[in-house]
Design an enzyme around this catalytic site. Structure first.
Site, PDB file in Angstrom:
ATOM      1  N   GLU A 100       8.847   0.870  11.434  1.00 16.33           N
ATOM      2  CA  GLU A 100      10.014   2.047  11.444  1.00 16.33           C
ATOM      3  C   GLU A 100       9.281   3.426  11.461  1.00 16.33           C
ATOM      4  O   GLU A 100       8.920   3.744  10.493  1.00 16.33           O
ATOM      5  CB  GLU A 100      10.667   1.643  10.256  1.00 16.33           C
ATOM      6  CG  GLU A 100      12.342   2.469  10.267  1.00 16.33           C
ATOM      7  CD  GLU A 100      12.173   3.744   9.613  1.00 16.33           C
ATOM      8  OE1 GLU A 100      11.816   4.877  10.221  1.00 16.33           O
ATOM      9  OE2 GLU A 100      12.093   3.782   8.368  1.00 16.33           O
ATOM     10  N   CYS A 135      13.703  10.222   8.099  1.00 16.10           N
ATOM     11  CA  CYS A 135      13.301  10.004   9.319  1.00 16.10           C
ATOM     12  C   CYS A 135      14.711   9.843  10.099  1.00 16.10           C
ATOM     13  O   CYS A 135      14.587  10.233  11.299  1.00 16.10           O
ATOM     14  CB  CYS A 135      12.817   8.620   9.391  1.00 16.10           C
ATOM     15  SG  CYS A 135      13.680   7.299   8.528  1.00 16.10           S
ATOM     16  N   LYS A 169       0.830  -1.121  -0.053  1.00 12.12           N
ATOM     17  CA  LYS A 169       0.099   0.047  -0.108  1.00 12.12           C
ATOM     18  C   LYS A 169       0.956   1.097   0.048  1.00 12.12           C
ATOM     19  O   LYS A 169       1.334   1.727   1.051  1.00 12.12           O
ATOM     20  CB  LYS A 169      -1.058   0.066   1.221  1.00 12.12           C
ATOM     21  CG  LYS A 169      -2.268   0.934   1.052  1.00 12.12           C
ATOM     22  CD  LYS A 169      -2.108   2.316   0.988  1.00 12.12           C
ATOM     23  CE  LYS A 169      -1.521   2.990   2.312  1.00 12.12           C
ATOM     24  NZ  LYS A 169      -1.677   4.412   2.292  1.00 12.12           N
ATOM     25  N   GLU A 226       9.283  15.979  15.331  1.00 12.44           N
ATOM     26  CA  GLU A 226       9.820  15.778  14.056  1.00 12.44           C
ATOM     27  C   GLU A 226       9.257  16.724  13.174  1.00 12.44           C
ATOM     28  O   GLU A 226       7.927  16.672  12.847  1.00 12.44           O
ATOM     29  CB  GLU A 226       9.696  14.443  13.211  1.00 12.44           C
ATOM     30  CG  GLU A 226      10.369  13.991  12.315  1.00 12.44           C
ATOM     31  CD  GLU A 226      10.375  12.400  11.777  1.00 12.44           C
ATOM     32  OE1 GLU A 226      11.127  11.966  11.377  1.00 12.44           O
ATOM     33  OE2 GLU A 226       9.032  11.824  11.929  1.00 12.44           O
TER      34      GLU A 226
END
Length: 484
Positions: free
Chosen positions: A257, A291, A183, A389
């Site tokens: 993750e 990331c 996906k 973040e």
């Protein structure tokens, strides 16, 4: 218009059982260029319940009828090698498909295709070498442990590295005999869809399928009772939803993750030129949308003035490389879309104004989703732009006195994906690395990984590991056989 430089067909359908097909839903969705806001396509289809069920049925057939699982490990390895070659043969097209969706510059897009090809080559070599174990029969039992494929797996992908994340999920899954449904992000579905159609000539129908869609589609996969494992890369918020859905359905295996807020400690004995170069690349590569981007820099007080001078100069020098990602000379492109631009800007709107902006901090131009590379000095430790973040080209710099203070500040975060230490003292490097709460630590390097080594996070940066042999183990179930 940015998308007219070279045209390849844009895939907009689902890819199920070896072919493109229409969704059971008549709804269609749009993607706009982050370069100039022009329409890329308004015909994107999303998978709904009926489509997910159809894909799972096809995947089960490919696995249970031995179309894929029945091949020898060597045959699977050869197939993965052919996939690697196919990716390289179509690198221009695949890079272009991500470029029109994400604004990823030519060089960055081609590098991502090569990374994906390298991963398939790497796992091709592992296919017939993922050995089990046996233990002596000194107590009357011969103990054998071997690794069995899980069956039907799902990979839910992020938007920032679409094709690389295809390889992260698909290569180890196929090497160990599984089948997989992907996906891709609704922001960047094109390269995953084209990948599936390219490898359809190599793999049996149903082995790799792609279901574009938004969060609802991902939830359907995470909750499906006949999917045995989900691998997800993305935000911590979505990761928690996937873990919850997996537990509430059939306790399927989950690898997560998630986000990061990478701290890098720059000590006074480091190679300053090297530290500046890595820190610059860390926050400008992919426009900071990584990331493991080093978005928290900690500089020892005695060199803070010199480091900041060089770092700001280095960051400001990157501005000349910002531009149209279709131009080969462009090094840095836009943020992913208007939503991501708005998110990055919101951190500055919410700031109390006490943070010192050494350079950047604003949108660049009035068209597209470009944002200036930004350096912030001494932000409030409770400020959202310091704690959370940002996923943009923004670095927070603070100073520290000694190792203890650096470790306290570096570990004062719910994230633990990557960290770094810059020093010439190997004893310090190993000592500090041991105490950093992070899945990966770079010594004199940062915002980098290697497919031979485990990759994953601690704390709210995720669970499980990808890459290396750990990637293989995440797609297998150990089975113990006791022989009397």
């Amino acid at each position: 218009m940015a998308i007219t430089k070279k045209i390849f067909p844009i895939p907009t359908q689902l890819f199920i059982n070896g072919q493109f097909c229409d969704s059971a839903s008549a709804d269609r969705y749009s993607i706009y260029s982050p370069v100039d806001d022009s329409l890329v396509t308004d015909q994107i289809q999303y998978a709904v319940t009926e489509d997910v069920d159809r894909a799972v049925k096809s995947a089960e057939s490919a696995f249970n009828d031995n179309k894929w699982g029945g091949l020898t490990a060597k045959e699977r390895g050869r197939a993965l090698m052919r996939i690697s070659t196919t990716l390289q043969d179509h690198k221009e097209e695949l890079a272009w498909l991500d470029r029109i969706a994400m604004g990823k510059p030519v060089a960055g897009g081609l590098a991502e295709v090569q990374m994906a090809a390298d991963l398939f080559e790497y796992y091709a070599g592992w296919a017939d070498k993922h050995a089990g174990e046996s233990y002596p029969a000194d107590d009357g039992y011969l103990k054998i442990v071997h690794h069995e494929p899980l069956g039907v797996c799902a990979g839910i992908l992020p938007w920032n590295g679409p094709l690389a994340m295809v390889a992260f999920k698909v290569a180890p899954a196929l090497a160990t005999g599984n089948v997989i449904i992907l996906k891709p992000s609704e922001k960047s579905p094109f390269s995953a869809l084209r990948f599936a159609s390219l490898v359809a000539d190599i793999l049996p129908d149903g082995v790799v399928q792609v279901l574009p869609g938004a969060g609802i589609t991902g939830d359907l996969l995470a909750r499906h009772p006949r999917i045995r494992k989900v691998g997800f890369t993305g935000s911590a918020i979505t990761g928690r939803k996937i873990q919850r859905a997996a537990a509430e359905s059939n306790l399927k295996r989950v690898t997560l993750e998630l986000g990061g807020k990478t701290p890098a400690g720059i000590f006074d004995d480091c190679n300053l030129d090297n530290a500046v170069q890595w820190a610059t690349n860390a926050i400008t590569n992919n426009t900071g949308q990584i990331c493991i981007a080093a978005s928290r820099l900690y500089v020892q007080e005695s060199i803070a003035g010199e480091f900041l001078k060089r770092f700001v100069e280095s960051i400001e020098a990157t501005v000349s490389g910002i531009g149209d990602p279709h131009e080969p000379s462009t090094l840095y492109g836009p943020l992913a879309d208007k939503a991501q631009l708005s998110r990055v800007q919101s951190f500055f709107t919410d700031d109390d104004g006490k943070t010192q902006v050494l350079t950047g901090g604003h949108r660049r131009g009035d068209q597209g989703c470009f944002f200036e590379p930004t350096v912030l000095y001494n932000p409030d430790p409770h400020a959202q732009l310091y704690k959370n973040e940002i996923f943009g080209p923004v670095t927070c710099v603070r100073t520290f006195k000694d190792e203890a203070e650096f470790l306290q500040m570096a570990n004062d975060s719910e994230y633990g994906l990557m960290a770094a230490v810059f020093t010439k003292d190997i004893s310090r490097a190993m000592r500090v690395s041991r105490h950093l709460e992070s899945g990966t630590v770079g010594v004199n390097c940062v915002t980098t990984l290697h497919y031979q080594a485990a990759f994953g996070g601690s704390k709210q940066s995720g669970t499980g590991r990808e890459l290396g042999r750990w990637g293989l183990e995440s797609y297998t179930e150990p089975k113990t056989i006791l022989i009397k």
